[in-house]
Design an enzyme around this catalytic site. Structure first.
Site, PDB file in Angstrom:
ATOM      1  N   ASP A 150       3.761   3.703 -12.470  1.00  0.00           N
ATOM      2  CA  ASP A 150       4.464   2.724 -13.307  1.00  0.00           C
ATOM      3  C   ASP A 150       4.224   3.020 -14.792  1.00  0.00           C
ATOM      4  O   ASP A 150       5.124   2.879 -15.626  1.00  0.00           O
ATOM      5  CB  ASP A 150       3.994   1.306 -12.961  1.00  0.00           C
ATOM      6  CG  ASP A 150       4.180   1.004 -11.481  1.00  0.00           C
ATOM      7  OD1 ASP A 150       5.227   1.388 -10.930  1.00  0.00           O
ATOM      8  OD2 ASP A 150       3.273   0.424 -10.869  1.00  0.00           O
ATOM      9  N   HIS A 178       2.135  -3.496  -8.005  1.00  0.00           N
ATOM     10  CA  HIS A 178       3.007  -2.331  -7.876  1.00  0.00           C
ATOM     11  C   HIS A 178       4.183  -2.639  -6.944  1.00  0.00           C
ATOM     12  O   HIS A 178       4.264  -2.121  -5.839  1.00  0.00           O
ATOM     13  CB  HIS A 178       2.220  -1.105  -7.382  1.00  0.00           C
ATOM     14  CG  HIS A 178       3.104   0.085  -7.154  1.00  0.00           C
ATOM     15  ND1 HIS A 178       3.738   0.743  -8.197  1.00  0.00           N
ATOM     16  CD2 HIS A 178       3.512   0.702  -6.022  1.00  0.00           C
ATOM     17  CE1 HIS A 178       4.477   1.716  -7.707  1.00  0.00           C
ATOM     18  NE2 HIS A 178       4.369   1.716  -6.383  1.00  0.00           N
TER      19      HIS A 178
HETATM   20  P1  NAD Z   1       5.218  10.893   3.988  1.00  0.00           P
HETATM   21  O1  NAD Z   1       5.741  10.276   5.231  1.00  0.00           O
HETATM   22  O2  NAD Z   1       5.921  12.069   3.440  1.00  0.00           O
HETATM   23  O3  NAD Z   1       3.687  11.299   4.183  1.00  0.00           O
HETATM   24  C1  NAD Z   1       2.754  10.435   4.724  1.00  0.00           C
HETATM   25  C2  NAD Z   1       1.714  11.253   5.453  1.00  0.00           C
HETATM   26  O4  NAD Z   1       0.732  10.363   5.988  1.00  0.00           O
HETATM   27  C3  NAD Z   1       2.285  12.054   6.650  1.00  0.00           C
HETATM   28  O5  NAD Z   1       1.937  13.414   6.537  1.00  0.00           O
HETATM   29  C4  NAD Z   1       1.624  11.393   7.859  1.00  0.00           C
HETATM   30  O6  NAD Z   1       1.378  12.304   8.924  1.00  0.00           O
HETATM   31  C5  NAD Z   1       0.328  10.906   7.236  1.00  0.00           C
HETATM   32  N1  NAD Z   1      -0.355   9.888   8.031  1.00  0.00           N
HETATM   33  C6  NAD Z   1       0.172   8.875   8.766  1.00  0.00           C
HETATM   34  N2  NAD Z   1      -0.807   8.188   9.393  1.00  0.00           N
HETATM   35  C7  NAD Z   1      -1.980   8.773   9.042  1.00  0.00           C
HETATM   36  C8  NAD Z   1      -3.332   8.517   9.348  1.00  0.00           C
HETATM   37  N3  NAD Z   1      -3.693   7.501  10.148  1.00  0.00           N
HETATM   38  N4  NAD Z   1      -4.267   9.324   8.822  1.00  0.00           N
HETATM   39  C9  NAD Z   1      -3.935  10.346   7.997  1.00  0.00           C
HETATM   40  N5  NAD Z   1      -2.660  10.631   7.659  1.00  0.00           N
HETATM   41  C10 NAD Z   1      -1.701   9.865   8.176  1.00  0.00           C
HETATM   42  O7  NAD Z   1       5.153   9.729   2.877  1.00  0.00           O
HETATM   43  P2  NAD Z   1       4.976   9.884   1.303  1.00  0.00           P
HETATM   44  O8  NAD Z   1       6.306  10.001   0.653  1.00  0.00           O
HETATM   45  O9  NAD Z   1       3.954  10.925   1.032  1.00  0.00           O
HETATM   46  O10 NAD Z   1       4.399   8.426   0.923  1.00  0.00           O
HETATM   47  C11 NAD Z   1       3.150   8.010   1.398  1.00  0.00           C
HETATM   48  C12 NAD Z   1       2.863   6.580   0.974  1.00  0.00           C
HETATM   49  O11 NAD Z   1       2.713   6.486  -0.450  1.00  0.00           O
HETATM   50  C13 NAD Z   1       3.969   5.576   1.339  1.00  0.00           C
HETATM   51  O12 NAD Z   1       3.399   4.399   1.822  1.00  0.00           O
HETATM   52  C14 NAD Z   1       4.661   5.331   0.009  1.00  0.00           C
HETATM   53  O13 NAD Z   1       5.305   4.088  -0.034  1.00  0.00           O
HETATM   54  C15 NAD Z   1       3.483   5.382  -0.928  1.00  0.00           C
HETATM   55  N6  NAD Z   1       3.797   5.580  -2.345  1.00  0.00           N
HETATM   56  C16 NAD Z   1       3.043   4.904  -3.249  1.00  0.00           C
HETATM   57  C17 NAD Z   1       3.286   5.075  -4.603  1.00  0.00           C
HETATM   58  C18 NAD Z   1       2.444   4.358  -5.612  1.00  0.00           C
HETATM   59  O14 NAD Z   1       2.839   4.297  -6.788  1.00  0.00           O
HETATM   60  N7  NAD Z   1       1.293   3.835  -5.278  1.00  0.00           N
HETATM   61  C19 NAD Z   1       4.305   5.930  -5.042  1.00  0.00           C
HETATM   62  C20 NAD Z   1       5.048   6.616  -4.075  1.00  0.00           C
HETATM   63  C21 NAD Z   1       4.793   6.423  -2.719  1.00  0.00           C
HETATM   64  C1  LMR Z   2       7.377   4.115  -6.205  1.00  0.00           C
HETATM   65  O1  LMR Z   2       7.145   3.277  -7.079  1.00  0.00           O
HETATM   66  O2  LMR Z   2       8.119   5.095  -6.401  1.00  0.00           O
HETATM   67  C2  LMR Z   2       6.664   4.004  -4.886  1.00  0.00           C
HETATM   68  O3  LMR Z   2       5.991   2.788  -4.772  1.00  0.00           O
HETATM   69  C3  LMR Z   2       7.547   4.276  -3.714  1.00  0.00           C
HETATM   70  C4  LMR Z   2       8.597   3.238  -3.486  1.00  0.00           C
HETATM   71  O4  LMR Z   2       8.656   2.724  -2.372  1.00  0.00           O
HETATM   72  O5  LMR Z   2       9.370   2.947  -4.403  1.00  0.00           O
END
Ligand code: NAD
Ligand code: LMR
Length: 328
Positions: A150, A178
């Site tokens: 953010d 967030h």
């Molecule tokens: P993705 O599906 O590409 O990757 C997630 C990974 O987690 C996969 O490789 C999966 O196998 C693994 N996984 C699932 N269960 C697991 C476990 N028990 N132990 C270990 N690994 C496990 O998803 P992504 O695009 O990388 O996003 C991941 C998360 O981050 C989502 O929840 C998304 O919403 C979040 N996110 C947060 C922010 C933020 O600003 N905080 C920003 C973007 C995404």
């Molecule tokens: C973001 O801010 O990009 C992440 O939290 C992923 C989402 O779900 O938007």
């Protein structure tokens, strides 16, 4: 410094692991995921950087092996959004995933800094805290919800308006939580000061609050922000590691358990919330001081904050409830 990425094979996990592999502060890097870590690890292992890398799957006590001796654990494990979903829609699946990984931290690396990226951050951080409390291992100074994306977005979108060559040089506090209206950019507190004209302010605030949706929509079913999140997650992890190694004066907004951080009580009193993202000064022991920036908000921002408090309250109690009264 031993770093662990839990969820290392995913859209965020892979580029985040790349950045950590290339980071000279990291001596050891452990990649943990339920799939594909052998391939990701083999690939990254050819990079001629300092960090020695190992990959683990759940079999053969993989999580234990990955986490033992860790100084910092970054958690981007869990499912991402598809168009039409809110971050709260991810709760059902991601709550349990985060709970399991934090249990692993409690058992294998209770002294590590824990950085939670998995959504919904407003709820997964309270889940993490409750799991650690139950295990008698909760150190609020070392548990961080990563809200840096953010901040990065605010810097970028402001840069598009000001024309500043390096947008990251303008410090813009983005506070609250967030997701959507819980994300509150305090442009009035930017350093150096930025002048956003009244006709641009609403749209700019909205773009920071709903920047995630922009990416979800553009990816059209293929997930949410991954590359910008890996950049943001690394930026925050690097700051935590630099502070751990003794660098002073590092301040970055992050979602923390306020009663456990110096200065946090004042913010908790002002917001009526136990968890909130404010600029936090980082030190060797983690979160050294929470800065009560809420009191400096102008009238326009105070209205945004009120909506933020209302939204965050429910998200936080949902996370706490998940651990205290588990769904049957
Ligand atoms: P993705 O599906 O590409 O990757 C997630 C990974 O987690 C996969 O490789 C999966 O196998 C693994 N996984 C699932 N269960 C697991 C476990 N028990 N132990 C270990 N690994 C496990 O998803 P992504 O695009 O990388 O996003 C991941 C998360 O981050 C989502 O929840 C998304 O919403 C979040 N996110 C947060 C922010 C933020 O600003 N905080 C920003 C973007 C995404
Ligand atoms: C973001 O801010 O990009 C992440 O939290 C992923 C989402 O779900 O938007």
């Amino acid at each position: 410094m031993k770093a662990v990425v839990a969820g290392a094979s995913g859209g965020i996990g892979q580029p985040l692991s790349l950045l950590l592999k290339a980071c000279p502060l990291v001596d050891e890097l452990a990649l943990y995921d339920v799939v594909n870590t052998p391939g990701v690890t083999a690939d990254l292992s050819h990079i001629s950087s300092v960090a020695k890398i190992q990959g683990f799957l759940p079999a053969d006590d993989g999580m234990k092996k990955a986490m033992t001796g860790a100084d910092i654990v970054v958690i981007p494990a869990g499912i991402p959004r598809k168009p039409g979903m809110t971050r709260d829609d991810l709760f059902k699946i991601n709550a349990g995933i985060v709970q399991g990984l934090i249990q692993g931290c409690a058992e294998n690396c209770p002294d590590a800094y824990i950085l939670v990226i998995s959504n919904p951050v407003n709820s997964t951080v309270p889940i993490a805290a409750e799991v650690l409390k139950k295990a008698g291992k909760f150190n609020p100074k070392k548990l961080f919800g990563v809200t840096t994306l953010d901040v990065v977005r605010a810097e970028t979108f402001v840069g598009e308006i000001t024309g500043e060559r390096d947008p990251s040089k303008t410090v813009i506090p983005v506070i609250g939580g967030h997701s959507g209206e819980t994300i509150v950019p305090l442009f009035s507190q930017s350093k150096p000061a930025v002048k956003i004209s009244d006709d641009k302010l609403d749209a700019l605030v909205n773009r920071v609050q709903f920047g995630g949706d922009e990416v979800v929509k553009a990816k059209d079913g293929a997930g949410s922000a991954t590359l910008s999140m890996a950049y943001a997650g690394f930026r925050f992890a690097e700051k935590v590691m630099k502070a751990a190694k003794g660098e002073s004066g590092i301040v970055e907004p992050t979602f923390v358990y306020l009663p456990g951080v110096a200065g946090g009580d004042e913010v908790a009193k002002a917001t009526g919330l136990e968890y909130f993202s404010v600029p936090v000064e980082l030190g060797k022991d983690g979160a050294q001081k929470a800065v009560n920036i809420v009191k400096d908000a102008n009238d326009y921002e105070k209205k945004l904050l009120q909506k933020c408090y209302d939204g965050l309250k429910g998200n936080i109690s949902k996370g706490i409830e998940f651990v205290q009264n588990p769904p049957q």
